[in-house]
Design a protein around this motif. Structure first.
Motif, PDB file in Angstrom:
ATOM      1  N   THR A  54       1.111  -0.792   0.122  1.00 44.33           N
ATOM      2  CA  THR A  54       0.076  -0.126  -0.056  1.00 44.33           C
ATOM      3  C   THR A  54       1.092   0.891   0.339  1.00 44.33           C
ATOM      4  OG1 THR A  54      -1.778  -1.157   1.104  1.00 44.33           O
ATOM      5  CG2 THR A  54      -1.636   1.639   1.437  1.00 44.33           C
ATOM      6  N   SER A  55       1.997   1.270   0.978  1.00 41.14           N
ATOM      7  CA  SER A  55       3.318   2.018   0.589  1.00 41.14           C
ATOM      8  C   SER A  55       3.685   2.486  -0.239  1.00 41.14           C
ATOM      9  CB  SER A  55       3.816   2.026   2.693  1.00 41.14           C
ATOM     10  OG  SER A  55       3.122   1.964   3.703  1.00 41.14           O
ATOM     11  N   PHE A  56       4.199   1.688  -0.598  1.00 40.65           N
ATOM     12  CA  PHE A  56       4.975   1.366  -2.341  1.00 40.65           C
ATOM     13  C   PHE A  56       3.760   1.920  -3.087  1.00 40.65           C
ATOM     14  CE2 PHE A  56       6.744   0.039  -5.881  1.00 40.65           C
ATOM     15  CZ  PHE A  56       7.877   0.677  -6.586  1.00 40.65           C
ATOM     16  N   ALA A  57       2.945   1.442  -3.578  1.00 42.36           N
ATOM     17  CA  ALA A  57       1.717   2.206  -4.752  1.00 42.36           C
ATOM     18  C   ALA A  57       1.596   4.332  -4.246  1.00 42.36           C
ATOM     19  CB  ALA A  57       0.756   1.095  -3.955  1.00 42.36           C
ATOM     20  N   LEU A  58       1.389   3.726  -2.873  1.00 41.90           N
ATOM     21  CA  LEU A  58       0.930   5.292  -2.634  1.00 41.90           C
ATOM     22  C   LEU A  58       1.948   6.255  -3.396  1.00 41.90           C
ATOM     23  CD1 LEU A  58      -0.175   6.769   1.092  1.00 41.90           C
ATOM     24  CD2 LEU A  58       1.260   8.215  -0.713  1.00 41.90           C
ATOM     25  N   ALA A  59       3.252   5.682  -2.913  1.00 39.86           N
ATOM     26  CA  ALA A  59       4.424   6.676  -3.516  1.00 39.86           C
ATOM     27  C   ALA A  59       4.653   7.514  -4.536  1.00 39.86           C
ATOM     28  CB  ALA A  59       5.874   6.040  -2.670  1.00 39.86           C
ATOM     29  N   PHE A  60       4.450   5.676  -5.460  1.00 34.79           N
ATOM     30  CA  PHE A  60       4.681   4.915  -7.126  1.00 34.79           C
ATOM     31  C   PHE A  60       3.567   5.904  -7.964  1.00 34.79           C
ATOM     32  CE2 PHE A  60       3.693   2.809 -10.970  1.00 34.79           C
ATOM     33  CZ  PHE A  60       4.954   3.369 -11.102  1.00 34.79           C
ATOM     34  N   ALA A  61       2.022   6.352  -6.866  1.00 28.85           N
ATOM     35  CA  ALA A  61       1.242   7.195  -7.468  1.00 28.85           C
ATOM     36  C   ALA A  61       1.571   8.855  -7.779  1.00 28.85           C
ATOM     37  CB  ALA A  61      -0.356   6.675  -6.379  1.00 28.85           C
ATOM     38  N   THR A  62       1.975   8.702  -6.654  1.00 29.96           N
ATOM     39  CA  THR A  62       2.839  10.330  -6.635  1.00 29.96           C
ATOM     40  C   THR A  62       3.628  11.153  -7.596  1.00 29.96           C
ATOM     41  OG1 THR A  62       4.827  10.041  -5.166  1.00 29.96           O
ATOM     42  CG2 THR A  62       2.514  10.808  -4.489  1.00 29.96           C
ATOM     43  N   LEU A  63       3.432   9.867  -8.677  1.00 29.88           N
ATOM     44  CA  LEU A  63       5.275  10.213  -9.902  1.00 29.88           C
ATOM     45  C   LEU A  63       3.907  10.820 -10.669  1.00 29.88           C
ATOM     46  CD1 LEU A  63       7.668   7.207 -10.646  1.00 29.88           C
ATOM     47  CD2 LEU A  63       7.255  10.088  -9.579  1.00 29.88           C
ATOM     48  N   PHE A  64       2.662  10.390 -10.867  1.00 32.50           N
ATOM     49  CA  PHE A  64       1.520  10.534 -11.955  1.00 32.50           C
ATOM     50  C   PHE A  64       0.474  11.649 -12.038  1.00 32.50           C
ATOM     51  CE2 PHE A  64       3.216   6.420 -12.408  1.00 32.50           C
ATOM     52  CZ  PHE A  64       4.059   6.245 -13.654  1.00 32.50           C
ATOM     53  N   ALA A  65       0.577  11.340 -10.282  1.00 29.71           N
ATOM     54  CA  ALA A  65      -0.651  12.247  -9.632  1.00 29.71           C
ATOM     55  C   ALA A  65      -0.737  14.311 -10.523  1.00 29.71           C
ATOM     56  CB  ALA A  65      -0.686  12.540  -8.491  1.00 29.71           C
ATOM     57  N   GLY A  66       0.387  14.708 -10.410  1.00 27.80           N
ATOM     58  CA  GLY A  66       0.099  15.765 -11.884  1.00 27.80           C
ATOM     59  C   GLY A  66       0.121  16.157 -12.394  1.00 27.80           C
ATOM     60  N   LYS A  67       0.223  14.736 -13.868  1.00 31.14           N
ATOM     61  CA  LYS A  67      -0.214  15.332 -14.946  1.00 31.14           C
ATOM     62  C   LYS A  67      -1.497  15.021 -15.092  1.00 31.14           C
ATOM     63  CE  LYS A  67       4.507  13.989 -16.686  1.00 31.14           C
ATOM     64  NZ  LYS A  67       4.945  12.646 -17.183  1.00 31.14           N
ATOM     65  N   PHE A 356       9.397   7.636   0.436  1.00 27.17           N
ATOM     66  CA  PHE A 356       8.762   6.846   0.878  1.00 27.17           C
ATOM     67  C   PHE A 356       8.165   5.818   0.649  1.00 27.17           C
ATOM     68  CE2 PHE A 356       4.386   6.313   2.011  1.00 27.17           C
ATOM     69  CZ  PHE A 356       4.037   6.782   3.579  1.00 27.17           C
ATOM     70  N   GLY A 357       8.350   5.045  -0.689  1.00 29.66           N
ATOM     71  CA  GLY A 357       7.581   4.136  -0.700  1.00 29.66           C
ATOM     72  C   GLY A 357       8.924   3.610  -1.058  1.00 29.66           C
ATOM     73  N   ILE A 358      10.150   3.995  -1.330  1.00 29.48           N
ATOM     74  CA  ILE A 358      11.098   3.248  -1.432  1.00 29.48           C
ATOM     75  C   ILE A 358      11.667   2.119   0.321  1.00 29.48           C
ATOM     76  CG2 ILE A 358      13.300   2.377  -1.946  1.00 29.48           C
ATOM     77  CD1 ILE A 358      13.073   4.138  -4.714  1.00 29.48           C
ATOM     78  N   GLY A 359      11.287   3.127   1.249  1.00 25.81           N
ATOM     79  CA  GLY A 359      11.295   3.329   2.630  1.00 25.81           C
ATOM     80  C   GLY A 359      10.315   2.595   2.894  1.00 25.81           C
ATOM     81  N   ALA A 360       9.118   2.352   2.981  1.00 25.44           N
ATOM     82  CA  ALA A 360       8.457   1.122   3.582  1.00 25.44           C
ATOM     83  C   ALA A 360       8.776  -0.569   2.757  1.00 25.44           C
ATOM     84  CB  ALA A 360       6.419   1.940   2.592  1.00 25.44           C
ATOM     85  N   LEU A 361       8.780  -0.588   2.079  1.00 25.45           N
ATOM     86  CA  LEU A 361       9.989  -1.463   1.802  1.00 25.45           C
ATOM     87  C   LEU A 361      11.315  -1.809   2.542  1.00 25.45           C
ATOM     88  CD1 LEU A 361       8.398  -1.815  -2.146  1.00 25.45           C
ATOM     89  CD2 LEU A 361       7.887  -2.840  -0.106  1.00 25.45           C
TER      90      LEU A 361
END
Length: 416
Positions: A54-67, A356-361
């Protein structure tokens, strides 16, 4: 008399707070672990991986949220995220296998959460550019408050309706909260481009902050140093959140019920850190504030590893780490805006937020590789010391460029 603009801004604050409280409920995941193990016979370690996903997916989503925000607009994007998050939890009520929980409660919920989290946070900071630390603390503090309140709501739902039905009701409540919040928010007006000092601009440095694009940001060394610092700060807090009850039982000799109180303590001090350190960061150097929190975290980690843990010492270490983690999560959005501007904040912070995502894992992987809590505490403590040193010496790229040219600039108290 309150002006229309002021009234509108505070409605946006209210809408963002409601959304962030709903989004923060994912931090109650540890309440579900033991009940899923009991119902389906899963291994505890396998179930707890769900929160890391969940935490990794959360962080990954932030890459595309602005666009996505640029294309669909803030209100439609956050509303869609709320619906997707709610559906992920509702469908989890029908799941009976680990892969389904990983997909629904992990990937789907995390991606929706991260999309709404970063866009609503960045938007609110743009409405209050003079109080970025405080307003970030309000927004991210609401996220922490959601986890605290829903510790009791979700705990009650699990006991009264069963673990599977609890997912159903949780999803419905959170979907409603985010949809209501999305109706109240408004996109911040586009800020005028910041003009630098002509003499400094001619020499390759600027006096005023510059709005960096993602490509421009990635050409600076500060972006990578901030990533390392943020990764370390996140790993320390997220690792603790995932295993705090187990630490209480195995290292401090507590019974399960007493150790469970640490979950509430994390939520309380996490939220307190977000509000207190967020507001404080508008008055003192943000990077130096981060260095202090990392030093405190390092001391707490080494204490958990080497000291004989009494109840009081255990809870003091947990409280210190949670307080610092909450503060770091709050102050970093403001630091990124100090360094790289507000115009492209959601995109730029989305890059840094991958820590955040990499730190979660990473915490879980280190623990699995080293074979226990204590060696992992030592590694995290050492990384915190390194990150502390980096934070003390870190300056915004503008100030660095000016210094390299031999110019005397008066740095912002928040970023130097």
């Amino acid at each position: 008399m309150i002006t229309d603009t002021a009234s509108k801004r505070w409605l946006i604050v209210l809408g963002t707070v409601i959304m962030q409280m709903g989004l923060g409920t994912i931090y109650t995941w540890s309440l579900f672990n033991a009940h899923l193990v009991s119902k389906f016979g899963f291994e505890l370690s396998s179930v707890s991986i769900t929160f890391s996903i969940t935490s990794f997916a959360l962080a990954f989503a932030t890459l595309f949220a602005g666009k996505l925000q640029d294309r669909f607009g803030l209100r439609r994007l956050t509303a869609a995220s709320g619906i997707l998050l709610g559906l992920g939890l509702i469908l989890s009520s029908q799941a009976s296998s680990l892969p389904m929980f990983y997909l629904l409660a992990g990937v789907v919920v995390g991606y929706a959460d991260g999309t709404a989290y970063i866009t609503s946070l960045s938007n609110l900071m743009k409405w209050f550019p003079k109080n970025k630390g405080l307003i970030s603390g309000v927004s991210v503090g609401a996220y922490g408050t959601g986890s605290l309140i829903f510790k009791y709501i979700n705990g009650g739902l699990i006991e009264s309706a069963g673990v599977s039905n609890a997912f159903l009701y949780w999803g419905l409540i959170v979907m409603t909260m985010i949809l209501i919040g999305s109706l109240l928010v408004r996109e911040a007006p586009v800020a005028a481009p910041v003009k630098g000092n002509p003499k400094l601009a001619a020499s390759g440095a600027e006096l005023l902050p510059k709005d960096y694009t993602v490509k421009e940001m990635l050409r600076t060394k500060e972006a990578y140093l901030l990533f390392v610092i943020f990764f370390t700060a996140c790993m320390s807090g997220l690792y603790l959140i995932g295993i705090v009850k187990d630490i209480g039982v195995q290292l401090a000799g507590m019974d399960v019920a007493t150790a469970a109180n640490a979950v509430a303590m994390i939520a309380i001090f996490n939220t307190a850190g977000r509000l207190i350190l967020g507001a404080l960061s508008d008055r003192v150097s943000r990077t130096k504030l981060i260095s202090i929190t990392l030093a405190v975290t390092a001391v707490a980690m080494f204490t958990l590893s080497y000291a004989t843990l009494s109840y009081g010492l255990f809870f003091a270490c947990v409280a210190a780490i949670a307080f610092c983690f909450g503060g770091n999560i709050t102050v970093f959005p403001a630091i990124v805006s100090d360094f790289f501007g507000l115009k492209n904040h959601s995109k730029n912070y989305g890059i840094i937020y991958q820590g955040f995502g990499i730190g979660a894992l990473s915490g879980s992987f280190i623990a699995a590789f080293l074979g226990g809590f204590k060696p992992t505490f030592n590694i995290i403590g050492l990384l915190c010391i390194v990150a502390c040193i980096l934070a003390v010496s870190l300056k915004p790229p503008v100030a660095r460029a000016a210094t390299a040219k031999g110019m005397s600039l008066k740095p912002s108290r928040n970023s130097a």
